[in-house]
Write a protein that holds these residues in place. Structure first.
Motif, PDB file in Angstrom:
ATOM      1  N   GLU A 128     -49.577 -70.302  96.320  1.00 29.22           N
ATOM      2  CA  GLU A 128     -50.735 -69.263  97.345  1.00 29.22           C
ATOM      3  C   GLU A 128     -50.332 -68.316  95.985  1.00 29.22           C
ATOM      4  N   ARG A 129     -51.492 -67.022  96.459  1.00 27.97           N
ATOM      5  CA  ARG A 129     -51.537 -65.981  95.173  1.00 27.97           C
ATOM      6  C   ARG A 129     -49.979 -65.413  95.164  1.00 27.97           C
ATOM      7  N   GLY A 130     -49.656 -65.532  93.557  1.00 25.17           N
ATOM      8  CA  GLY A 130     -48.510 -64.968  93.297  1.00 25.17           C
ATOM      9  C   GLY A 130     -47.104 -65.199  92.580  1.00 25.17           C
ATOM     10  N   ASP A 131     -47.330 -67.173  93.493  1.00 29.82           N
ATOM     11  CA  ASP A 131     -46.477 -67.897  93.028  1.00 29.82           C
ATOM     12  C   ASP A 131     -46.532 -68.453  91.275  1.00 29.82           C
ATOM     13  N   VAL A 132     -45.157 -68.548  91.119  1.00 26.07           N
ATOM     14  CA  VAL A 132     -44.808 -68.951  89.796  1.00 26.07           C
ATOM     15  C   VAL A 132     -44.952 -70.809  89.705  1.00 26.07           C
ATOM     16  N   ILE A 133     -45.756 -70.897  88.713  1.00 32.88           N
ATOM     17  CA  ILE A 133     -45.603 -73.418  88.356  1.00 32.88           C
ATOM     18  C   ILE A 133     -45.577 -72.593  87.295  1.00 32.88           C
ATOM     19  N   SER A 134     -45.263 -73.982  87.315  1.00 29.45           N
ATOM     20  CA  SER A 134     -44.754 -74.615  85.632  1.00 29.45           C
ATOM     21  C   SER A 134     -46.575 -74.578  85.657  1.00 29.45           C
ATOM     22  N   SER A 135     -47.040 -74.503  84.003  1.00 30.64           N
ATOM     23  CA  SER A 135     -48.335 -74.293  83.591  1.00 30.64           C
ATOM     24  C   SER A 135     -48.099 -76.360  82.418  1.00 30.64           C
ATOM     25  N   GLY A 136     -49.355 -76.864  82.057  1.00 30.41           N
ATOM     26  CA  GLY A 136     -49.524 -77.781  81.877  1.00 30.41           C
ATOM     27  C   GLY A 136     -49.134 -77.076  80.216  1.00 30.41           C
ATOM     28  N   LEU A 137     -48.796 -78.671  79.548  1.00 34.65           N
ATOM     29  CA  LEU A 137     -48.763 -78.335  77.854  1.00 34.65           C
ATOM     30  C   LEU A 137     -50.713 -78.050  77.544  1.00 34.65           C
ATOM     31  N   GLN A 138     -50.638 -77.085  76.323  1.00 33.44           N
ATOM     32  CA  GLN A 138     -51.667 -76.902  75.942  1.00 33.44           C
ATOM     33  C   GLN A 138     -51.556 -76.628  74.615  1.00 33.44           C
ATOM     34  N   LEU A 139     -52.588 -76.802  73.566  1.00 34.67           N
ATOM     35  CA  LEU A 139     -52.811 -76.187  72.910  1.00 34.67           C
ATOM     36  C   LEU A 139     -53.631 -75.338  72.158  1.00 34.67           C
ATOM     37  N   ARG A 140     -53.713 -74.049  72.004  1.00 34.49           N
ATOM     38  CA  ARG A 140     -54.702 -73.025  71.990  1.00 34.49           C
ATOM     39  C   ARG A 140     -54.461 -72.697  70.336  1.00 34.49           C
ATOM     40  N   SER A 141     -53.966 -73.234  69.949  1.00 32.64           N
ATOM     41  CA  SER A 141     -53.555 -72.974  68.279  1.00 32.64           C
ATOM     42  C   SER A 141     -54.531 -73.922  68.084  1.00 32.64           C
ATOM     43  N   HIS A 142     -55.501 -74.461  67.398  1.00 35.44           N
ATOM     44  CA  HIS A 142     -55.752 -75.937  67.175  1.00 35.44           C
ATOM     45  C   HIS A 142     -55.768 -75.934  65.712  1.00 35.44           C
ATOM     46  N   SER A 143     -55.464 -75.034  64.828  1.00 33.10           N
ATOM     47  CA  SER A 143     -54.956 -75.342  63.146  1.00 33.10           C
ATOM     48  C   SER A 143     -53.969 -75.975  63.471  1.00 33.10           C
ATOM     49  N   ALA A 144     -52.386 -76.712  64.513  1.00 36.93           N
ATOM     50  CA  ALA A 144     -51.898 -77.235  64.402  1.00 36.93           C
ATOM     51  C   ALA A 144     -52.498 -78.506  63.982  1.00 36.93           C
ATOM     52  N   LEU A 145     -53.909 -79.158  64.934  1.00 37.61           N
ATOM     53  CA  LEU A 145     -53.992 -80.371  64.425  1.00 37.61           C
ATOM     54  C   LEU A 145     -54.113 -80.598  63.171  1.00 37.61           C
ATOM     55  N   LEU A 146     -54.463 -79.844  62.036  1.00 38.87           N
ATOM     56  CA  LEU A 146     -54.105 -79.956  60.334  1.00 38.87           C
ATOM     57  C   LEU A 146     -53.157 -80.210  60.204  1.00 38.87           C
ATOM     58  N   LEU A 147     -52.281 -79.860  60.588  1.00 39.56           N
ATOM     59  CA  LEU A 147     -50.994 -79.781  59.635  1.00 39.56           C
ATOM     60  C   LEU A 147     -50.604 -81.470  59.176  1.00 39.56           C
ATOM     61  N   TRP A 148     -50.663 -82.191  60.287  1.00 43.57           N
ATOM     62  CA  TRP A 148     -50.547 -83.966  59.796  1.00 43.57           C
ATOM     63  C   TRP A 148     -51.249 -84.495  58.823  1.00 43.57           C
ATOM     64  N   PRO A 149     -52.458 -84.142  58.842  1.00 45.63           N
ATOM     65  CA  PRO A 149     -53.115 -84.612  57.192  1.00 45.63           C
ATOM     66  C   PRO A 149     -53.121 -83.589  56.228  1.00 45.63           C
ATOM     67  N   PHE A 150     -52.711 -82.240  56.528  1.00 43.70           N
ATOM     68  CA  PHE A 150     -52.376 -81.514  55.465  1.00 43.70           C
ATOM     69  C   PHE A 150     -50.496 -81.922  54.838  1.00 43.70           C
ATOM     70  N   VAL A 151     -50.403 -81.927  55.502  1.00 44.49           N
ATOM     71  CA  VAL A 151     -48.805 -82.073  54.919  1.00 44.49           C
ATOM     72  C   VAL A 151     -48.605 -83.945  54.207  1.00 44.49           C
ATOM     73  N   ALA A 152     -49.563 -85.043  54.649  1.00 41.16           N
ATOM     74  CA  ALA A 152     -48.860 -85.877  54.047  1.00 41.16           C
ATOM     75  C   ALA A 152     -50.466 -85.859  53.188  1.00 41.16           C
ATOM     76  N   VAL A 153     -51.125 -85.366  52.822  1.00 44.55           N
ATOM     77  CA  VAL A 153     -51.691 -85.133  51.334  1.00 44.55           C
ATOM     78  C   VAL A 153     -50.775 -84.524  50.475  1.00 44.55           C
ATOM     79  N   LEU A 154     -50.863 -83.444  51.005  1.00 50.42           N
ATOM     80  CA  LEU A 154     -49.931 -82.359  49.764  1.00 50.42           C
ATOM     81  C   LEU A 154     -48.589 -83.858  49.365  1.00 50.42           C
ATOM     82  N   GLN A 155     -47.995 -84.491  50.659  1.00 50.42           N
ATOM     83  CA  GLN A 155     -46.747 -85.235  49.534  1.00 50.42           C
ATOM     84  C   GLN A 155     -47.385 -86.288  48.575  1.00 50.42           C
TER      85      GLN A 155
END
Length: 188
Positions: A128-155
């Motif tokens: 209902e309007r005003g109810d507090v619920i748990s949100s789903g997972l989101q990734l608003r900072s899409h730059s986090a998607l580049l951490l894995w390849p950046f760190v792997a290449v750096l290592q």
């Protein structure tokens, strides 16, 4: 050329597959923020808390660690195969790691968000309007998607730089180094 393609393909496949367990792990351990339903099928980020950003932090830390591990393991495996095959496999392995890490990041993100989407949509529809619920997972900072390849290449690059500095590239070794006696100019 066939050896390089095989090594690059193996690196690509092995790293890409890691996106599935990482996505499941992110979904299992990341905290969910509480949001307020507006009643029109949307939410407001209220009450505001650091939990809104915590799921993204979990994703970033997990992909950073995965990048470190993939870069290290990729270099060590490439090094062993290069010594055995007498072939330079560095570039193929590096490209396979980079592309595989991008794909794995996308897969992990997709799995985490998709597993939460159903519960979140049901909770939002029932709220209902005003109810507090748990949100789903989101990734608003899409730059986090580049951490894995950046760190792997750096290592990988750091280990390769050390091998170049030490004149210890496996495909350039002589037969004497195979039997335990390295040339005098090679540091131990």
């Amino acid at each position: 050329m066939g050896r390089q393609l095989a090594m690059g393909g193996a690196a690509l496949g092995a790293v890409t597959v890691l996106g599935v367990p990482l996505g499941l792990l992110w979904w299992m351990i990341a905290p969910r923020a509480e949001v307020t339903a507006t009643g029109s099928g949307t939410t407001l980020p209220y009450p505001v808390s650091e939990t809104l950003f915590a799921a993204e932090g979990y994703f970033a830390i997990m992909t950073l660690v995965a990048g470190l591990v993939c870069g290290y393991v990729g270099y060590v495996v490439q090094y062993r195969f290069a010594a055995w095959l007498r072939a330079d496999l560095r570039l193929a392995t590096l490209l396979g790691l980079a592309v595989g890490a991008v794909a794995a990041s996308l897969i992990a993100w997709g799995i985490g968000v998709a597993l939460d989407a159903g519960d979140y949509e049901r909770a939002l529809a029932a709220a209902e309007r005003g109810d507090v619920i748990s949100s789903g997972l989101q990734l608003r900072s899409h730059s986090a998607l580049l951490l894995w390849p950046f760190v792997a290449v750096l290592q990988f690059g750091l280990f390769d730089a050390v091998s170049i500095w030490r004149h210890d590239l496996p495909h350039l070794r002589t037969d004497a180094s195979e039997h335990g006696s390295a040339p005098a100019e090679w540091p131990r």
